[in-house]
Design a protein around this motif. Sequence first.
Motif, mmCIF file in Angstrom:
data_model
loop_
_atom_site.group_PDB
_atom_site.id
_atom_site.type_symbol
_atom_site.label_atom_id
_atom_site.label_comp_id
_atom_site.label_asym_id
_atom_site.label_seq_id
_atom_site.Cartn_x
_atom_site.Cartn_y
_atom_site.Cartn_z
ATOM 1 N N ALA A 31 0.797 -1.063 0.278
ATOM 2 C CA ALA A 31 0.124 -0.103 0.179
ATOM 3 C C ALA A 31 0.083 0.680 0.038
ATOM 4 C CB ALA A 31 -0.867 0.134 1.368
ATOM 5 N N ASN A 32 2.020 1.177 0.275
ATOM 6 C CA ASN A 32 2.930 2.561 0.830
ATOM 7 C C ASN A 32 4.322 1.415 -0.045
ATOM 8 O OD1 ASN A 32 4.047 1.406 3.310
ATOM 9 N ND2 ASN A 32 1.989 2.302 4.194
ATOM 10 N N GLN A 33 5.256 2.574 -0.177
ATOM 11 C CA GLN A 33 6.866 3.085 0.236
ATOM 12 C C GLN A 33 7.562 1.917 0.963
ATOM 13 O OE1 GLN A 33 4.730 5.512 0.221
ATOM 14 N NE2 GLN A 33 5.167 6.670 -2.196
ATOM 15 N N ARG A 71 0.065 5.182 -9.071
ATOM 16 C CA ARG A 71 0.252 6.570 -7.822
ATOM 17 C C ARG A 71 1.226 5.743 -6.824
ATOM 18 N NH1 ARG A 71 -0.567 10.555 -10.449
ATOM 19 N NH2 ARG A 71 -2.898 11.007 -11.304
ATOM 20 N N LEU A 72 1.221 4.532 -6.885
ATOM 21 C CA LEU A 72 2.309 4.345 -5.826
ATOM 22 C C LEU A 72 3.895 4.714 -6.528
ATOM 23 C CD1 LEU A 72 3.442 2.792 -3.307
ATOM 24 C CD2 LEU A 72 2.208 0.448 -3.431
ATOM 25 N N HIS A 94 5.171 5.724 -9.053
ATOM 26 C CA HIS A 94 5.525 7.269 -9.180
ATOM 27 C C HIS A 94 5.198 8.460 -7.681
ATOM 28 C CE1 HIS A 94 6.007 5.816 -13.781
ATOM 29 N NE2 HIS A 94 7.158 5.503 -13.420
ATOM 30 N N SER A 95 5.002 7.235 -6.755
ATOM 31 C CA SER A 95 4.799 9.087 -5.507
ATOM 32 C C SER A 95 6.325 7.874 -5.038
ATOM 33 C CB SER A 95 4.109 8.744 -4.917
ATOM 34 O OG SER A 95 3.711 9.267 -3.748
ATOM 35 N N ILE A 148 -3.353 0.590 -2.444
ATOM 36 C CA ILE A 148 -3.408 1.447 -2.256
ATOM 37 C C ILE A 148 -4.515 2.243 -1.273
ATOM 38 C CG2 ILE A 148 -1.296 2.600 -3.238
ATOM 39 C CD1 ILE A 148 -2.585 3.394 -5.240
ATOM 40 N N ASN A 188 -5.467 3.990 1.717
ATOM 41 C CA ASN A 188 -4.376 5.161 2.067
ATOM 42 C C ASN A 188 -5.979 6.065 1.715
ATOM 43 O OD1 ASN A 188 -2.084 3.920 1.683
ATOM 44 N ND2 ASN A 188 -1.119 4.313 -0.096
ATOM 45 N N TYR A 189 -6.457 5.939 0.536
ATOM 46 C CA TYR A 189 -7.332 7.296 0.356
ATOM 47 C C TYR A 189 -8.500 6.707 1.214
ATOM 48 C CZ TYR A 189 -5.409 7.167 -4.052
ATOM 49 O OH TYR A 189 -3.974 7.009 -5.908
ATOM 50 N N MET A 239 -7.936 6.494 4.570
ATOM 51 C CA MET A 239 -7.217 6.455 5.942
ATOM 52 C C MET A 239 -7.193 8.056 5.825
ATOM 53 S SD MET A 239 -7.838 4.293 7.650
ATOM 54 C CE MET A 239 -7.544 4.745 8.911
ATOM 55 N N GLU A 240 -7.290 8.306 4.705
ATOM 56 C CA GLU A 240 -7.037 10.121 4.148
ATOM 57 C C GLU A 240 -8.250 10.415 4.528
ATOM 58 O OE1 GLU A 240 -4.657 11.958 2.677
ATOM 59 O OE2 GLU A 240 -5.434 13.721 3.294
ATOM 60 N N PRO A 242 -8.755 10.589 -3.501
ATOM 61 C CA PRO A 242 -9.369 10.298 -2.378
ATOM 62 C C PRO A 242 -10.680 10.875 -2.184
ATOM 63 C CG PRO A 242 -7.088 11.588 -2.098
ATOM 64 C CD PRO A 242 -7.942 11.002 -3.444
ATOM 65 N N LYS A 255 5.529 12.748 0.882
ATOM 66 C CA LYS A 255 5.040 12.382 -0.777
ATOM 67 C C LYS A 255 4.899 13.673 -1.181
ATOM 68 C CE LYS A 255 2.798 7.854 1.880
ATOM 69 N NZ LYS A 255 1.814 6.844 1.652
ATOM 70 N N GLN A 256 5.427 12.689 -2.385
ATOM 71 C CA GLN A 256 5.032 13.392 -3.368
ATOM 72 C C GLN A 256 4.820 11.833 -4.940
ATOM 73 O OE1 GLN A 256 9.475 14.667 -4.871
ATOM 74 N NE2 GLN A 256 8.434 15.145 -7.148
ATOM 75 N N ALA A 257 3.969 12.907 -5.566
ATOM 76 C CA ALA A 257 3.339 11.813 -6.537
ATOM 77 C C ALA A 257 3.688 12.643 -7.786
ATOM 78 C CB ALA A 257 1.759 11.759 -6.663
ATOM 79 N N GLU A 258 4.667 11.872 -8.028
ATOM 80 C CA GLU A 258 5.397 12.865 -10.300
ATOM 81 C C GLU A 258 4.124 11.898 -11.401
ATOM 82 O OE1 GLU A 258 9.161 11.474 -9.672
ATOM 83 O OE2 GLU A 258 9.296 12.703 -7.883
ATOM 84 N N HIS A 278 5.351 10.173 -14.555
ATOM 85 C CA HIS A 278 6.572 9.969 -15.872
ATOM 86 C C HIS A 278 5.777 9.176 -17.004
ATOM 87 C CE1 HIS A 278 9.571 9.363 -12.158
ATOM 88 N NE2 HIS A 278 8.362 10.065 -12.142
ATOM 89 N N HIS A 317 -1.078 9.273 4.360
ATOM 90 C CA HIS A 317 -2.136 8.875 3.590
ATOM 91 C C HIS A 317 -1.830 8.646 2.319
ATOM 92 C CE1 HIS A 317 -3.031 6.281 7.661
ATOM 93 N NE2 HIS A 317 -3.643 8.046 8.117
ATOM 94 N N SER A 318 -2.483 9.482 1.759
ATOM 95 C CA SER A 318 -2.464 9.555 0.320
ATOM 96 C C SER A 318 -1.570 10.044 -0.458
ATOM 97 C CB SER A 318 -4.064 9.676 0.088
ATOM 98 O OG SER A 318 -4.090 10.095 -1.395
ATOM 99 N N ASP A 319 -1.039 9.900 -1.745
ATOM 100 C CA ASP A 319 -0.073 10.095 -1.983
ATOM 101 C C ASP A 319 -0.803 11.251 -3.381
ATOM 102 O OD1 ASP A 319 2.452 8.139 -1.772
ATOM 103 O OD2 ASP A 319 0.686 6.814 -1.728
#
Lengths: 540, 197
Positions: A137-139, A167-168, A170-171, A243, A246-247, A249-250, A323, B34-37, B39, B60-62
């Motif tokens: 779910a995360n890095q 989104r994971l 590239h974040s 992920i 994450n949305y 919990m946001e 989110p 957190k940093q969403a890019e 590419h 939590h959210s990216d």
Amino acid sequence: MKRMLLLGDEAIAQGALDAGLSGVYAYPGTPSTEITEYIQRSKEAHERGVHSLWSANEKTAMEAALGMSYAGKRVMTCMKHVGLNVAADGFINAGITGANGGLLVVVADDPSMHSSQNEQDSRFYGKFALVPVLEPANQQECYLATQYGFDLSEKYGTPVMIRITTRLAHSRAGVELGEPRAENELTLPADKRQFVLLPSIARRNYQSLLGKQAAFEEESEQSPLNAYEDADNRSLGIIACGIGYNYLMENYPDGCPHPVLKIGQYPVPRTMVKRMLDNCERVLVLEEGAPMLEEQIRGLMDATYNISGRLDGVVPRAGELNPNIVAQALAMEIQPGMEKPQIVQPRPPELCKGCPHIDSYNALNEALSDLEPGRVFSDIGCYTLGALEPFNSINTCVDMGASITMAKGAADAGLFPAVAVIGDSTFTHSGMTGLLDAVIENTPITVMIVDNETTGMTGGQTSSARGKLEDICKGIGVPEDHIIVVEPLRKNHEQNIDVIKRELYHRGVSVIIERRECIQTAVVSIKLAKEAKAKKEENA
Amino acid sequence: MKRDIILAGVGGQGILTIATIIGLAAVERGLQLKQAEVHGMSQRGGDVQSHLRISDRQIHSDLIPEGRADLIISIEPMESLRYTSFLAPDGWLIANKKPFVNIPNYPDFELVWKQIEELPRSILIDADKLAREVATGRSMNIVILGASSPFLPFELSEFEHAIETIFSRKGEAVVTQNVAALRAGRAFAEERNLAMQ
């Protein structure tokens, strides 16, 4: 403890290195490319001699990875979701052979199709192959999932899939690193026939794989990637995959008042799911991708439980989560800012200024100008942008290599002239075999290989075709006088049109190689040369 | 403390450099980030954005929810307006004045500028011009970072330190130029007395 700021992709790469990786095999594809690039840049990987050169395509990558696993070492193959289609033969059968050294198949899906032709969900492939799938779910979980995945793979002698999404991938976020461990020694499988999928052996292996399914599910029930977080308000329960968590919990910064089942490992942990279904009046399923879990829970008759998700429209059927979508699914009020002003125009991607494909398309358009349009079959790469204004040059883009084969089929149907436009890297990925089909029947098609000497769209990775195109075409059997190399430059415009026109009307296979270096890589090499020169002068 | 920032521009304009500098300052402070890019395909001259989130609590959210961004920082004027639905009611929009025209239907410049200036909290800055005055045109993204700096929870010196770390490889001169660009952008914002309380 060491902490690094890493993309999800990079966290997987660093995690694999720390978990004793001996090789990565991959073909570039957004959003998976940065995994392999990270290992290629890693000083440590270089010193250890970790294999990281690009493969010709995802199938060769998958098979090479299986070979390294056969030899007992830990190995990873990485691809985008559609790359798994190319590698599917090897992948599904790797489920049957099983693994020796830890084998991770990392697939980066692209829901919402930011850089892709579809948004297929790779978790289906994992289920299809009957192998465990991890969905971090995360890095930080990306980092941990590699070592955990290798251990799982070696414990059961099975490939393990890690599935992430754009989104994971590239974040970037902070990741805490663990203790690195050593690579495996070279060890061949104890059973020297394990990897021989003759029917009799395959049947035995398949039974063994089926026999492991209950244990795989039990692993999911115990997995650190799956968690049941109970809460008082049971009017609703939420299953959040990857992920999606994450949305969710946001939207609940102070904690979710409803029970939450976070899922990051498959096969689906049925006991956990059942607990939620039995304890909550309604269950919302949040999945980044297709409603795979939702469908499984509903079952064919969709009768037993009160479930919401993508299938009843509470979550949109297509596209990635965010989110706001999740807030809407939870019936929360959202207050977006000012609507986008109407004067804002779309800004689609375009070919770079100075791109060789511009000259190739200008010449092709002119060569075809006195014919009815609709005869140019193209492929996957920067040159797909030739479909847009101002070129409107191409009529198809389907999958890697489909330009040549579709042109052939259309030519077989009677379309003449028929043209295929394909990049150099795409040609060696999946175009060569189609060209062989055309050569065998001497099908009248004109293949334009737009050779920018790199894999451009994904950022300029080394192309397997480099310096080999003429020999490959010759070897496949294209007559030498119909293999023509031109340089797509404005000053050559007229003579390039003449070449294209002449080959268009040849009643057989011809290949025109439009060769000029990608403007992006050219700028980089000029810059590097300048820097090197400056450094040399400084030293002198 | 949290700051949710949308960075916007056109592929190849260098929004990621801004993100990297803010990111480095945040990491030095021990903040979450957190940093969403973006590419891949859209990088080829298309619209690009990055969601940058920094906080002293877990993020939590990216992706930033709509209506929650504290800042939109854009290297291109029209691109800044593409993301207004993300801007919080008290959020600021900081945009470069110079349009990047690579589409045939780019709107009237004056209309774009007017739209930005009519927002309750916005700064429109000719970063290219300022950058040329104090450094080189290439530092225009750092000018914009400077103009955004009053709204970010960092001292200017922390950004200067980050610039030094990131650009030192390219030599002393490049570091000096970018620090000058940062200060010029900051001065521009301060002159207008726009620091958010």
